[in-house]
Design a protein around this motif. Sequence first.
Motif, PDB file in Angstrom:
ATOM      1  N   ALA A 562       7.545 -18.460  -9.758  1.00  0.00           N
ATOM      2  CA  ALA A 562       7.823 -19.870  -9.509  1.00  0.00           C
ATOM      3  C   ALA A 562       7.272 -20.188  -8.130  1.00  0.00           C
ATOM      4  N   GLU A 563       7.426 -21.427  -7.694  1.00  0.00           N
ATOM      5  CA  GLU A 563       6.934 -21.779  -6.368  1.00  0.00           C
ATOM      6  C   GLU A 563       7.599 -20.901  -5.310  1.00  0.00           C
ATOM      7  N   GLY A 564       6.770 -20.198  -4.537  1.00  0.00           N
ATOM      8  CA  GLY A 564       7.285 -19.350  -3.471  1.00  0.00           C
ATOM      9  C   GLY A 564       7.811 -18.010  -3.921  1.00  0.00           C
ATOM     10  N   GLN A 565       7.606 -17.628  -5.181  1.00  0.00           N
ATOM     11  CA  GLN A 565       8.102 -16.344  -5.669  1.00  0.00           C
ATOM     12  C   GLN A 565       6.983 -15.563  -6.352  1.00  0.00           C
ATOM     13  N   GLN A 566       6.851 -14.305  -5.971  1.00  0.00           N
ATOM     14  CA  GLN A 566       5.805 -13.448  -6.522  1.00  0.00           C
ATOM     15  C   GLN A 566       6.331 -12.038  -6.755  1.00  0.00           C
ATOM     16  N   LEU A 567       5.821 -11.423  -7.812  1.00  0.00           N
ATOM     17  CA  LEU A 567       5.952 -10.003  -8.041  1.00  0.00           C
ATOM     18  C   LEU A 567       4.566  -9.374  -7.955  1.00  0.00           C
ATOM     19  N   TYR A 568       4.470  -8.203  -7.358  1.00  0.00           N
ATOM     20  CA  TYR A 568       3.167  -7.545  -7.311  1.00  0.00           C
ATOM     21  C   TYR A 568       3.344  -6.042  -7.458  1.00  0.00           C
ATOM     22  N   ALA A 569       2.298  -5.382  -7.942  1.00  0.00           N
ATOM     23  CA  ALA A 569       2.293  -3.929  -8.074  1.00  0.00           C
ATOM     24  C   ALA A 569       0.862  -3.451  -7.927  1.00  0.00           C
ATOM     25  N   SER A 570       0.686  -2.268  -7.329  1.00  0.00           N
ATOM     26  CA  SER A 570      -0.665  -1.755  -7.121  1.00  0.00           C
ATOM     27  C   SER A 570      -0.660  -0.232  -7.127  1.00  0.00           C
ATOM     28  N   TYR A 571      -1.835   0.308  -7.370  1.00  0.00           N
ATOM     29  CA  TYR A 571      -2.058   1.748  -7.290  1.00  0.00           C
ATOM     30  C   TYR A 571      -3.373   1.948  -6.539  1.00  0.00           C
ATOM     31  N   ALA A 572      -3.370   2.880  -5.598  1.00  0.00           N
ATOM     32  CA  ALA A 572      -4.566   3.090  -4.785  1.00  0.00           C
ATOM     33  C   ALA A 572      -4.698   4.562  -4.450  1.00  0.00           C
ATOM     34  N   VAL A 573      -5.938   4.985  -4.258  1.00  0.00           N
ATOM     35  CA  VAL A 573      -6.243   6.357  -3.861  1.00  0.00           C
ATOM     36  C   VAL A 573      -6.997   6.310  -2.538  1.00  0.00           C
ATOM     37  N   VAL A 601       1.453   4.183  -4.643  1.00  0.00           N
ATOM     38  CA  VAL A 601       1.964   3.194  -5.584  1.00  0.00           C
ATOM     39  C   VAL A 601       2.852   2.228  -4.812  1.00  0.00           C
ATOM     40  N   GLU A 602       2.550   0.940  -4.904  1.00  0.00           N
ATOM     41  CA  GLU A 602       3.303  -0.092  -4.191  1.00  0.00           C
ATOM     42  C   GLU A 602       3.764  -1.151  -5.190  1.00  0.00           C
ATOM     43  N   GLY A 603       4.942  -1.670  -4.994  1.00  0.00           N
ATOM     44  CA  GLY A 603       5.430  -2.777  -5.807  1.00  0.00           C
ATOM     45  C   GLY A 603       6.423  -3.591  -5.023  1.00  0.00           C
ATOM     46  N   GLY A 604       6.424  -4.895  -5.253  1.00  0.00           N
ATOM     47  CA  GLY A 604       7.328  -5.702  -4.453  1.00  0.00           C
ATOM     48  C   GLY A 604       7.579  -7.086  -5.000  1.00  0.00           C
ATOM     49  N   TYR A 605       8.512  -7.752  -4.339  1.00  0.00           N
ATOM     50  CA  TYR A 605       8.910  -9.125  -4.670  1.00  0.00           C
ATOM     51  C   TYR A 605       8.884  -9.933  -3.378  1.00  0.00           C
ATOM     52  N   ARG A 606       8.252 -11.109  -3.436  1.00  0.00           N
ATOM     53  CA  ARG A 606       8.196 -12.000  -2.268  1.00  0.00           C
ATOM     54  C   ARG A 606       8.837 -13.335  -2.629  1.00  0.00           C
ATOM     55  N   PHE A 607       9.605 -13.845  -1.685  1.00  0.00           N
ATOM     56  CA  PHE A 607      10.241 -15.152  -1.856  1.00  0.00           C
ATOM     57  C   PHE A 607      10.101 -15.912  -0.542  1.00  0.00           C
ATOM     58  N   SER A 608       9.657 -17.160  -0.626  1.00  0.00           N
ATOM     59  CA  SER A 608       9.513 -17.980   0.584  1.00  0.00           C
ATOM     60  C   SER A 608       9.678 -19.438   0.213  1.00  0.00           C
ATOM     61  N   ARG A 609      10.662 -20.081   0.850  1.00  0.00           N
ATOM     62  CA  ARG A 609      10.882 -21.517   0.652  1.00  0.00           C
ATOM     63  C   ARG A 609      11.253 -22.134   1.992  1.00  0.00           C
ATOM     64  N   ALA A 610      10.768 -23.353   2.219  1.00  0.00           N
ATOM     65  CA  ALA A 610      11.041 -24.029   3.479  1.00  0.00           C
ATOM     66  C   ALA A 610      12.214 -24.986   3.393  1.00  0.00           C
ATOM     67  N   ASP A 611      12.798 -25.165   2.186  1.00  0.00           N
ATOM     68  CA  ASP A 611      13.858 -26.161   2.051  1.00  0.00           C
ATOM     69  C   ASP A 611      14.999 -25.708   1.150  1.00  0.00           C
ATOM     70  N   LEU A 619      13.742 -20.077   4.296  1.00  0.00           N
ATOM     71  CA  LEU A 619      14.261 -18.775   3.913  1.00  0.00           C
ATOM     72  C   LEU A 619      13.128 -17.960   3.314  1.00  0.00           C
ATOM     73  N   ARG A 620      13.009 -16.715   3.743  1.00  0.00           N
ATOM     74  CA  ARG A 620      12.005 -15.827   3.166  1.00  0.00           C
ATOM     75  C   ARG A 620      12.632 -14.448   2.993  1.00  0.00           C
ATOM     76  N   PHE A 621      12.140 -13.751   1.968  1.00  0.00           N
ATOM     77  CA  PHE A 621      12.645 -12.420   1.677  1.00  0.00           C
ATOM     78  C   PHE A 621      11.546 -11.635   0.980  1.00  0.00           C
ATOM     79  N   GLU A 622      11.436 -10.362   1.328  1.00  0.00           N
ATOM     80  CA  GLU A 622      10.467  -9.500   0.667  1.00  0.00           C
ATOM     81  C   GLU A 622      11.073  -8.118   0.511  1.00  0.00           C
TER      82      GLU A 622
END
Length: 827
Positions: A562-573, A601-611, A619-622
């Motif tokens: 949603a607006e200001g919310q993301q999930l991500y995952a990655s794999y790297a060598v 291996v990385e995975g995360g959740y990002r949240f950011s809203r200004a109101d 408010l932001r959270f990761e």
Amino acid sequence: MKNFLVLGAALLALPCTSAWAQGPVSGTITDARTGAALPGATILLDGAPAGATDASGAFALPAVPAGSHELRVTFLGYQTLTRTVQGQAEAQQVSLGLQSGGILTGEAVVTATRANERTATTYTNVSKEQLAARNFGQDLPYLLDQTPSVVVNSDAGAGVGYTDIRIRGVNNTGINMTINGVPLNDAESHGSFLVNLPDLSSSISSLQIQRGVGTSQNGGAAFGASINISTLENRREAYAESQNSFGSFDTWKNTVSFGTGLINGHFTVDGRLSRIVSDGYVNRGASDLKSYYLSAGYQGRSTLVKFITFSGREKTYQAWNGVPEPGITGDQQLLKQFVDNGELSAADAERLRQEGRRFSYYTYDNQTDNYQQNHYQLHLAQELGPSWSLTLTNHLTRGFGYYESYRTNRRFSAYDLPNVVIGNQTISRTNLIDQKWLDNYFFGSTGALSFHPQSYDKLQVTVGGAWNRFLNDHYGEVIWAQYASTGSIRHRYYFSDAVKTDYNAYARTTWQLIPRLSLYLDLQGRHINYNIDGIDDDRSALGTHVSYTFFNPKGGATLTLAEGQQLYASYAVGNREPVRSDFTDRPVGDQTARPETLHDVEGGYRFSRADLLGANTGLRFEATGYYMGYRNQLVATGQLNDVGAALRTNVARSYRTGVELTGGVSANDKISLSSTLTLSRNRILNYRDVTYNADFEPVVAAEARTTTISYSPSTVSAHTLEGQPLKGLRLALLYKTVSRQYLDNSTSEDRMIKPYQVLDFRARYAIRPSFMKEIELGLLVSNLLNREYVANGYTYGYPDGAGRQQTFNFYYPQATRNFLASVGVKF
């Protein structure tokens, strides 16, 4: 402590409530095409400066008067945007997108290696304003102390001189550092010696920390993180500034910077001169640092040409020996053990009793490290049409210097000199002064071609690479001896040369597969040739000739919930070659150093809203989870070589895994709280301890076990509470905690750095009189609670005359309560 923080929060928050009823306007500024945040964009209200966007592109105007007003947003390289806003009691939230145009900016040069919200990478952006708030003259690692998973330390104890940074337990030899895309890490040691570039922070326009393998970078592989530095900012208006600090341990910082602004809309010149001196917290741990920065460039709508040169010269008294453990603990029985085993003389032991934790091993007045490093960069960025852009950089780094040491009772044979014969007496040892020199050149080219079709904004492709060569002479000279033998002044007793060629190529793409899902793929190939020939400082023959070819794939996905919310995952060598000391300082009987491999291996959740929590309240959270699995990881044994570099050994299997939590809340630019917490587990599998027998031969333990990786705390946290009780006055409390660390891989409580907590206080007060842009007064009180703690150390051991194993720990104590006060003026 808890009551202190609560009281501080209450005091900072007290004046805030009345301001929230004055019609605030807040919002975010982004690139209209890509949606990327634009930190540092200038906000003007009715033509008057009203602030700038933060690292996430957010801004806040706390009180807009009733009526109609012009809101103007400017950002170099983008068309100015103007919008009318109505002052009203209710809070307003606006989101504005800027269209590219005007002139091409320097940020185009570093874009190819920067992560963004589409690259499924764990990263933190640090703005120029955030760096400036902490910059009182301490080295760059201390300015990054509040970012996730970071632990810093200083040899001299106060953040000036030799400092180090660890991220996720990995020291700077595993942290890839670039300046404008050019590698900063020393090609042989992989270290980034920021003491050679004092006050670089005053010239940084933006900085990005990527944790884990990250995106493909030029130079050495990232084995814990990468720090991507840009100094390419251009300012539209002419300026002149001076920043001056004074504080504890007779620390001084003087900086003068200037810029012409845009001349005829295209030409710019910017410069800086800096000087930092300090006596250091450790006795005689003095630093005398000087640097300059100069850039000149042309910018057109589709062309950027910029020449940059910067240099640093450092002279630091050697503090890398640390303080023997009895100086920290006061244990007299342990001190006797140091004396009985020859680690300290009786005279040194008496000095240790007197000087305590501020003890310095050396007393020779010129026991100093002296080094100068000159950097030259020529950058070209060219748009090749509406969808294509090209960046090219040629660079040269010239480094030279030595460290000088007074040495007692040294054998002539160790310096390639015959014994002295006087009559019937043969003298085989002498006191002397030697210098160990480095003389090197690092040069090469980097480039990137980017494709971002205007007709299909969902795709972006970058192809790039670099070719770099490093030439380094190592040699030693005797400049004085009590008994000269046949040597002359500057008798050269060893010489070796090293040649390292490193080239890489990569292709990276991001593709928005569906409106909410982006895919990321990054493929890099890297080849290294490394040759060492000659005689080492212990008179042993050197003959290392190795080549490596590595393939480093990376991939991931980002899902927008949603607006200001993301999930991500990655794999790297990532793959990395050993450093010079891994070849030249191997213990007797040890195998040849092997390259390391990292699966991340990385995975995360990002949240950011200004109101979210109300008008003008951000408010932001990761939350990030990571698993970094190593093969043949080179880990510190806890011992140092004769120039203070950590000795390392390969371990077959090891890993680092953990969770990083980062969050922040801000209200109306009046008060904010940000926190980061890392919980990690860092382990070596099937590890066998190494001890030594009475003949000083290594003995490997038969039983294998799982153990903790040295210098890897399981818990690291940082918290910043900042408020603006009065206009122009900003107060902050900065709190840091680090759990215990082990000096080697034995997980022994006898070889440990104890947990510590540090509280700092910062105040800055800015006024804007009519006769100049700004006058700012600042104060930094470090270690406010006056804690005695150590942040680094090393250990070694061997059997005594009776065959009993002896252990000797050395620590680097950090300064007790100290301060830095500053005065800055801007014209």
